[in-house]
Design a protein around this motif. Sequence first.
Motif, PDB file in Angstrom:
ATOM      1  N   SER A 335      -0.428  -7.529  -3.996  1.00 15.85           N
ATOM      2  CA  SER A 335       0.728  -6.657  -3.807  1.00 15.85           C
ATOM      3  C   SER A 335       0.685  -5.503  -4.802  1.00 15.85           C
ATOM      4  O   SER A 335       0.394  -5.690  -5.984  1.00 15.85           O
ATOM      5  CB  SER A 335       2.020  -7.455  -3.982  1.00 15.85           C
ATOM      6  N   SER A 336       0.982  -4.311  -4.297  1.00 12.63           N
ATOM      7  CA  SER A 336       1.044  -3.121  -5.151  1.00 12.63           C
ATOM      8  C   SER A 336       2.475  -2.649  -5.375  1.00 12.63           C
ATOM      9  O   SER A 336       2.697  -1.663  -6.083  1.00 12.63           O
ATOM     10  CB  SER A 336       0.222  -1.985  -4.527  1.00 12.63           C
ATOM     11  N   ALA A 337       3.449  -3.326  -4.773  1.00 10.46           N
ATOM     12  CA  ALA A 337       4.851  -2.933  -4.932  1.00 10.46           C
ATOM     13  C   ALA A 337       5.358  -3.347  -6.312  1.00 10.46           C
ATOM     14  O   ALA A 337       4.830  -4.269  -6.947  1.00 10.46           O
ATOM     15  CB  ALA A 337       5.705  -3.566  -3.838  1.00 10.46           C
ATOM     16  N   ASN A 338       6.398  -2.679  -6.752  1.00  8.47           N
ATOM     17  CA  ASN A 338       6.974  -2.925  -8.080  1.00  8.47           C
ATOM     18  C   ASN A 338       8.027  -4.031  -7.967  1.00  8.47           C
ATOM     19  O   ASN A 338       9.234  -3.789  -8.089  1.00  8.47           O
ATOM     20  CB  ASN A 338       7.585  -1.634  -8.632  1.00  8.47           C
ATOM     21  N   TRP A 339       7.544  -5.255  -7.760  1.00  6.16           N
ATOM     22  CA  TRP A 339       8.463  -6.373  -7.585  1.00  6.16           C
ATOM     23  C   TRP A 339       9.175  -6.724  -8.887  1.00  6.16           C
ATOM     24  O   TRP A 339      10.315  -7.212  -8.868  1.00  6.16           O
ATOM     25  CB  TRP A 339       7.704  -7.591  -7.058  1.00  6.16           C
ATOM     26  N   LYS A 340       8.544  -6.507 -10.013  1.00  3.10           N
ATOM     27  CA  LYS A 340       9.203  -6.814 -11.289  1.00  3.10           C
ATOM     28  C   LYS A 340      10.464  -5.972 -11.458  1.00  3.10           C
ATOM     29  O   LYS A 340      11.512  -6.477 -11.883  1.00  3.10           O
ATOM     30  CB  LYS A 340       8.235  -6.569 -12.449  1.00  3.10           C
TER      31      LYS A 340
END
Length: 352
Positions: A335-340
Amino acid sequence: MRRLVASRVGFAALTAMPSFRDTVGLKVVKALNRENASVDMLCGLMHPMHAHDDPSDLRQEQLNKSCLLSNHKFLDALLDMWIRHVTLGTGALVVSAMLDFLTFALCVPYSETTESKHFDALLTLVAQRGRPLFQHFQHPSLSIIKGAGLIMRALIEEGEADVSGRLQHLALCEAALPRHLLSALYSGGDRTDTMHRQLSRHLIGLWVTDNEAAHSLLSRMLPLGLLQFLESEEEVPPDAVEEDVQLRDNLKLAQDHASRNQRNPHLVKIERHMKTLEKNIEHALQHWSTSLGLDQRPPGYKTSTGTAPPAGGTQPINHKERPIVLRKRRERVKSSANWKLFYYKFSQNHSL
């Protein structure tokens, strides 16, 4: 038998004693009717149950896995037994033991000691039985949910593209995505809850990556302003970053093993010269004995180390002196999304 292999001596006996290996194999096959006991014993051979701070245990773990995972027919029988219990909703202890067995073979950090060919073969066998894996997420036992999540993570990250795509589709069909989203957003603060929360968040990232249907579902469940944080480059404050739960560092253990077995280069050079001299003397003796019509080696002939040279001039393999080679982990789906930032902003109070 389970208690025997839980000791360091029993853990090493599988490869050190061929008769022990044959006996264990026969007893495991006969004990499959008493499935929990046999699978528990196999788990004790896949991963050291004693204090495993000794780097040599990492080498023995590799040898045991190579021995146990080389028989595809045996693995098929174990997986069929596992799926049968999952489908019928029976044998929770058997299911839990099988998940532990698969975790030690396929999931990080334990999978780093599994040979690549055995890892790929077992991963393919498990991927063929992918749909029943989602039934574990409805189980009341947290250990079973965690084990299934770890295996799901390994299948998506290290499996083929069609495997990851099929599991992403099944995550929506089996309602696994909203179930884990609930765990990722609302969970306790102790170590067990932290492990489940981190695993759920990781699975959500894998299920949503390059999955338009999953993105569409999230857009109908969550506010658009919150989802926009996934595309933001803003970083989470350092004091708000949650540290990952560490299990063990295989690389450090392998480096410790290499440093312990590192030898003095001067002694290695002297030993190399001694072996060359010994080979020349042996070659001269062979020519001398052949010309006189005698045996190639005089009776009782021994090398400079005081032992008779092995037939064919080959030296016995000492597995403990060989360097530990860890399998490189694959991350085909990442995943490259900013889940943090997404989870951090979710926990904040945005009221005016």
